[in-house]
Scaffold this active site. Structure first.
Site, PDB file in Angstrom:
ATOM      1  N   THR A 234      40.638  48.260  42.856  1.00 30.48           N
ATOM      2  CA  THR A 234      41.514  48.896  41.871  1.00 30.48           C
ATOM      3  C   THR A 234      41.215  48.393  40.463  1.00 30.48           C
ATOM      4  O   THR A 234      40.678  47.304  40.279  1.00 30.48           O
ATOM      5  CB  THR A 234      42.996  48.610  42.179  1.00 30.48           C
ATOM      6  OG1 THR A 234      43.241  47.210  42.039  1.00 30.48           O
ATOM      7  CG2 THR A 234      43.364  49.064  43.574  1.00 30.48           C
ATOM      8  N   ASN A 236      43.247  48.771  36.393  1.00 34.05           N
ATOM      9  CA  ASN A 236      44.435  49.238  35.669  1.00 34.05           C
ATOM     10  C   ASN A 236      44.059  49.603  34.249  1.00 34.05           C
ATOM     11  O   ASN A 236      43.392  48.836  33.575  1.00 34.05           O
ATOM     12  CB  ASN A 236      45.490  48.122  35.621  1.00 34.05           C
ATOM     13  CG  ASN A 236      46.045  47.823  36.990  1.00 34.05           C
ATOM     14  OD1 ASN A 236      46.933  48.500  37.476  1.00 34.05           O
ATOM     15  ND2 ASN A 236      45.487  46.802  37.638  1.00 34.05           N
ATOM     16  N   GLU A 285      47.675  55.974  39.041  1.00 30.89           N
ATOM     17  CA  GLU A 285      46.558  55.442  39.812  1.00 30.89           C
ATOM     18  C   GLU A 285      45.581  56.555  40.147  1.00 30.89           C
ATOM     19  O   GLU A 285      45.963  57.514  40.812  1.00 30.89           O
ATOM     20  CB  GLU A 285      47.066  54.793  41.096  1.00 30.89           C
ATOM     21  CG  GLU A 285      48.011  53.618  40.836  1.00 30.89           C
ATOM     22  CD  GLU A 285      48.550  53.023  42.118  1.00 30.89           C
ATOM     23  OE1 GLU A 285      48.412  51.813  42.292  1.00 30.89           O
ATOM     24  OE2 GLU A 285      49.116  53.784  42.933  1.00 30.89           O
TER      25      GLU A 285
END
Length: 336
Positions: A234, A236, A285
């Protein structure tokens, strides 16, 4: 497959697709009307916040550019930073459809000769309509023609309207033209309408009014690494505090890397608080298809194409991962 998490803090056809004016020069950019260079000739001016540079804005700006060419003059777009609402009514800053850099790029693509960004300060907000016309349009920009929408207001407490602008134009030697508002099926395109579409998650309607997909941008920063724990790396992305973020849900979008023409990747985008993990912070996301790499520190954008489904709570990791895979395949089918 990489997950990019966006964390929120807080057409008409273009006339010059390459972003240059009729003479092939790049658009001049001024901060404040005091920065207009000496010797600047008479010009055709249009004025507005122009957040979104939507189809209605494109029509007004395009009209000004065409009129300037017909008259053999330069075209000037005057806009404001910050949004006037934040100065006049602190705390009321609307969601931003286009950040300043993006707005300037879109205006340049319309073939404008010069962009004048006026700092909207408390002092500037106190200018009377007469002082605004004299100091800005006449003395600084040497306006020969002013193009505005038929709902245009100006001066302290928005006291000036098109009729007053026309009277002042006769006094100071410039003409005024009203560009009609752009509508479709009886619906007038406006920044307020587009914000409501984005807020409701109707990104298709927003794109129809904008003349292109709604975009979010920001810089990738390190997150909580939860995506890595469930098998999906992931990242951000920190966005502007006033960015217009679509409603909670899952969307198909294009992820833009390295500028407008550098490249894009399909992404399945989830907006919400990660209810399966009892999250509280609202995030965007993006599950990026067919990509493996490190995006930390990059400035990226998401162009929203379609709403896929609402947010859901899953009883465990496996059903969540299975749904993510379904979302990705639906995104692939839509964007390929």
């Amino acid at each position: 497959m990489l997950i990019v998490a966006f964390r929120a803090l807080g057409k008409t056809d273009t006339l010059c697709p390459d972003g240059r004016n009729a003479e092939g020069r790049e658009m001049q950019r001024w901060r404040g009307y005091e920065s207009v260079p000496g010797g600047w000739g008479r010009s055709v001016v249009t004025i507005g916040v122009f957040d979104g540079v939507h189809r209605g804005h494109q029509a007004i700006i395009g009209h000004a550019v065409k009129r300037a060419r017909d008259l053999g003059m330069q075209s000037v777009v005057m806009t404001f930073d910050p949004h006037p609402a934040e100065v006049v009514r602190p705390g009321s800053h609307p969601a931003v459809l286009t950040e300043p850099v993006r707005k300037a790029e879109l205006i340049e693509q319309l073939g404008v000769d010069a962009l004048c960004v006026v700092p909207f300060t408390p002092g500037f907000s106190q200018l009377t309509p007469e002082a605004f016309v004299h100091d800005v349009l006449v003395e600084a920009l040497h306006a020969a023609n002013v193009v505005v929408g038929d709902n245009f207001r100006f001066g302290h407490r928005a006291a000036g309207d098109v009729a007053l602008l026309e009277r002042l134009g006769r006094q100071f030697g410039f003409t005024v033209e009203e560009a009609p508002l752009v509508s479709e099926n009886g619906l007038v395109f406006s920044s307020t309408y587009i914000r409501s579409c984005v807020d409701a998650g109707d990104v298709r309607a927003a794109a129809a009014a904008l003349g292109r997909p709604h975009r979010l941008a920001g810089v990738v920063v390190r997150g909580d690494q939860r995506g890595r724990e469930i098998g999906f790396p992931t990242a951000n992305l920190m966005t502007h505090r006033y960015a217009a973020v679509p409603a909670d849900g899952v969307y198909a979008a294009w992820l833009i890397r390295g500028g407008e023409h550098a490249g894009r990747l399909p992404a399945s985008v989830s907006i919400g608080t990660n209810p399966t993990f009892s999250g509280r912070e609202r995030r965007v996301e993006a599950y990026v298809l067919d990509f493996a790499g490190d995006l930390y520190g990059e400035k990226l954008s998401l162009d929203f194409v379609a709403h896929l489904r609402e947010q859901r709570v899953y009883e465990g990791i496996e059903p969540l991962v299975a749904q993510i895979r379904e979302d990705v395949e639906e995104t692939r089918a839509l964007l390929h």
